[in-house]
Design a protein around this motif. Structure first.
Motif, PDB file in Angstrom:
ATOM      1  N   GLN A 113       0.857  -1.215   0.022  1.00  0.00           N
ATOM      2  CA  GLN A 113      -0.084  -0.185   0.177  1.00  0.00           C
ATOM      3  C   GLN A 113       0.829   1.269  -0.086  1.00  0.00           C
ATOM      4  O   GLN A 113       2.033   1.437   0.335  1.00  0.00           O
ATOM      5  CB  GLN A 113      -0.808  -0.083   1.319  1.00  0.00           C
ATOM      6  CG  GLN A 113      -0.340   0.075   2.517  1.00  0.00           C
ATOM      7  CD  GLN A 113      -1.027  -0.307   3.608  1.00  0.00           C
ATOM      8  OE1 GLN A 113      -2.368   0.226   3.848  1.00  0.00           O
ATOM      9  NE2 GLN A 113      -0.949  -1.193   4.785  1.00  0.00           N
ATOM     10  N   GLY A 114       0.272   2.401  -0.345  1.00  0.00           N
ATOM     11  CA  GLY A 114       0.886   3.622  -0.078  1.00  0.00           C
ATOM     12  C   GLY A 114       0.066   4.812  -0.104  1.00  0.00           C
ATOM     13  O   GLY A 114      -1.169   4.793  -0.158  1.00  0.00           O
ATOM     14  N   LEU A 115       0.533   5.866  -0.254  1.00  0.00           N
ATOM     15  CA  LEU A 115      -0.211   7.064  -0.547  1.00  0.00           C
ATOM     16  C   LEU A 115       0.173   7.831  -1.832  1.00  0.00           C
ATOM     17  O   LEU A 115       1.482   8.002  -2.093  1.00  0.00           O
ATOM     18  CB  LEU A 115      -0.113   8.123   0.775  1.00  0.00           C
ATOM     19  CG  LEU A 115      -0.746   7.508   1.904  1.00  0.00           C
ATOM     20  CD1 LEU A 115      -0.215   8.577   3.335  1.00  0.00           C
ATOM     21  CD2 LEU A 115      -2.087   7.635   1.933  1.00  0.00           C
ATOM     22  N   TYR A 116      -0.860   8.523  -2.564  1.00  0.00           N
ATOM     23  CA  TYR A 116      -0.283   9.306  -3.889  1.00  0.00           C
ATOM     24  C   TYR A 116      -0.727  10.663  -3.334  1.00  0.00           C
ATOM     25  O   TYR A 116      -2.144  10.859  -3.158  1.00  0.00           O
ATOM     26  CB  TYR A 116      -1.174   8.672  -4.997  1.00  0.00           C
ATOM     27  CG  TYR A 116      -0.824   9.635  -6.182  1.00  0.00           C
ATOM     28  CD1 TYR A 116       0.783   9.849  -6.656  1.00  0.00           C
ATOM     29  CD2 TYR A 116      -2.004  10.082  -6.865  1.00  0.00           C
ATOM     30  CE1 TYR A 116       0.661  10.827  -7.845  1.00  0.00           C
ATOM     31  CE2 TYR A 116      -1.449  10.964  -7.984  1.00  0.00           C
ATOM     32  CZ  TYR A 116      -0.449  11.234  -8.428  1.00  0.00           C
ATOM     33  OH  TYR A 116      -0.333  11.964  -9.453  1.00  0.00           O
ATOM     34  N   LEU A 117       0.025  11.729  -3.588  1.00  0.00           N
ATOM     35  CA  LEU A 117       0.004  13.108  -3.359  1.00  0.00           C
ATOM     36  C   LEU A 117      -0.211  13.709  -4.647  1.00  0.00           C
ATOM     37  O   LEU A 117       0.916  13.967  -5.349  1.00  0.00           O
ATOM     38  CB  LEU A 117       1.037  13.607  -2.419  1.00  0.00           C
ATOM     39  CG  LEU A 117       0.690  13.525  -0.773  1.00  0.00           C
ATOM     40  CD1 LEU A 117       0.641  11.763  -0.639  1.00  0.00           C
ATOM     41  CD2 LEU A 117       1.999  13.929  -0.052  1.00  0.00           C
ATOM     42  N   PRO A 118      -1.162  14.039  -5.335  1.00  0.00           N
ATOM     43  CA  PRO A 118      -1.477  14.606  -6.693  1.00  0.00           C
ATOM     44  C   PRO A 118      -0.630  16.006  -6.906  1.00  0.00           C
ATOM     45  O   PRO A 118      -0.765  16.862  -5.801  1.00  0.00           O
ATOM     46  CB  PRO A 118      -2.743  14.530  -6.918  1.00  0.00           C
ATOM     47  CG  PRO A 118      -3.619  13.693  -5.803  1.00  0.00           C
ATOM     48  CD  PRO A 118      -2.754  13.835  -4.717  1.00  0.00           C
TER      49      PRO A 118
END
Length: 355
Positions: free
Chosen positions: A145-150
């Motif tokens: 899993q991870g996070l994406y910061l647009p």
């Protein structure tokens, strides 16, 4: 008689200011202790990431606002330069290993609070393994899993410094390289402006400044393909990996309360490179191009400030670890302050103006 605006220091802020003033028709003269390569400047070592939401985990909301302002301004400013500068805005990827899940939740919680306080900032998106693989195929099956910061971005710091040096020449700015000067050395006259952008060089005039040491590795890793800056959450050494052009990566993390400019330590280097290797094994065969060390000029509250020391005398300092991310906001506010004697932008962004 021509009135000359004088700038002390030709790091990032000094070069941006010189070009902006020359474009507005000012006659500009710059003095710098180093050369056009800016090897003595904090900007020479920086990763030049433009990541306001990611940085909100370690800084104040006003810095985040300045970073948000910069994401709009950098493309406009780069378009005014004759030489191309690598710039991309493909967001930031945040990863963590299973044992650091609690730290990752704390990080995600901070980002959520930032998004609630600043609704105009794009929110972090949670990624499962499949979404992460689709976004960054080189990391397939390595993270669950991870996070994406647009919308977050980065640029090439050294290309920018070179392009600004070239632009100063094109605009007729008179630059005195290898010529250190202090405000006491300059008498531009009562009608001329004097700007002090010397970073830690201004410490005698601004004793509150201190240096915060940062260490980065620049590596050539042709076996690694990452499309965007990637951060690894860790309680002791949070890491960033910023991909540049032609297989070059800037890897950093360290933030040490010290004004020591000696070479990078073995421990810091091992931690940086070992953490990068856990993100992608291709870093194991990377070639170390450079281990860089520099001091970031920092004020007691870790926030930037504009200081009017006398009529038509302004000091710009304290950009700390956020130089490239906040420089356009600081520049625009300084220009407003120069032209209007107050800055609505500084007020709206929470940038300190000291008198």
């Amino acid at each position: 008689m021509t009135v000359t605006t004088t700038i002390l220091g030709a790091g990032l802020m000094g070069r941006l200011l010189a070009c902006a003033l020359a474009q507005r028709g000012h006659t500009v003269e710059v003095y710098d202790a180093g050369g056009p390569e800016a090897k003595h400047a904090a900007a020479h070592v920086a990763a030049a990431m433009l990541a306001p939401l990611a940085e909100s985990a370690v800084t104040e909301l006003n810095v985040v606002r300045m970073g948000q302002h910069a994401l709009t301004r950098w493309p406009q400013m780069l378009a005014q330069l004759d030489q191309p500068v690598f710039f991309q805005q493909q967001g930031t990827l945040v990863l963590w290993h299973r044992q650091d899940a609690a730290e990752a939740e704390r990080f995600a919680g901070q980002l959520a609070r930032t998004s609630a306080a600043l609704p105009s900032l794009p929110q972090a998106q949670r990624l499962d393994g499949a979404a992460l693989t689709a976004l960054e195929p080189a990391l397939a099956h390595r993270f669950a899993q991870g996070l994406y910061l647009p919308d977050e971005g980065q640029l090439d710091n050294r290309e920018l410094l070179a392009a600004l040096a070239h632009q100063m020449q094109v605009l007729g700015v008179q630059v005195h390289w290898h010529t250190p000067r202090t405000p006491e050395d300059i008498d531009p006259g009562p009608d001329a402006w004097l700007f002090d952008c010397r970073g830690l060089g201004a410490q005698p005039q601004w004793p509150a400044l201190r240096g915060v040491r940062g260490e980065v590795a620049r590596v050539l890793a042709p076996d690694v393909s990452l499309s965007r800056p990637t951060r690894l959450v860790h309680p002791r050494y949070p890491l960033y990996i910023a991909p540049k052009q032609s297989g070059l990566f800037v890897i950093g993390a360290t933030e040490i309360e010290s004004d020591d400019l000696s070479p990078a330590s073995v421990r810091s280097t091992l931690e940086l490179l070992s953490a990068a290797y856990t993100v992608h094994p291709g870093f194991g065969e990377a070639r170390i191009v450079e281990l860089g060390v520099q001091l970031r000029p920092t004020l007691p509250d870790n926030l930037p400030a504009l200081r009017l020391t006398a009529p038509r005398r302004m000091s710009i300092n304290g950009l700390y670890r956020h130089g490239f991310m906040i420089a356009p906001a600081v520049l625009d506010a300084a220009l407003e302050l120069m032209e209007q004697d107050h800055s609505p932008l500084a007020e709206s962004l929470g940038l300190a103006v000291l008198r």
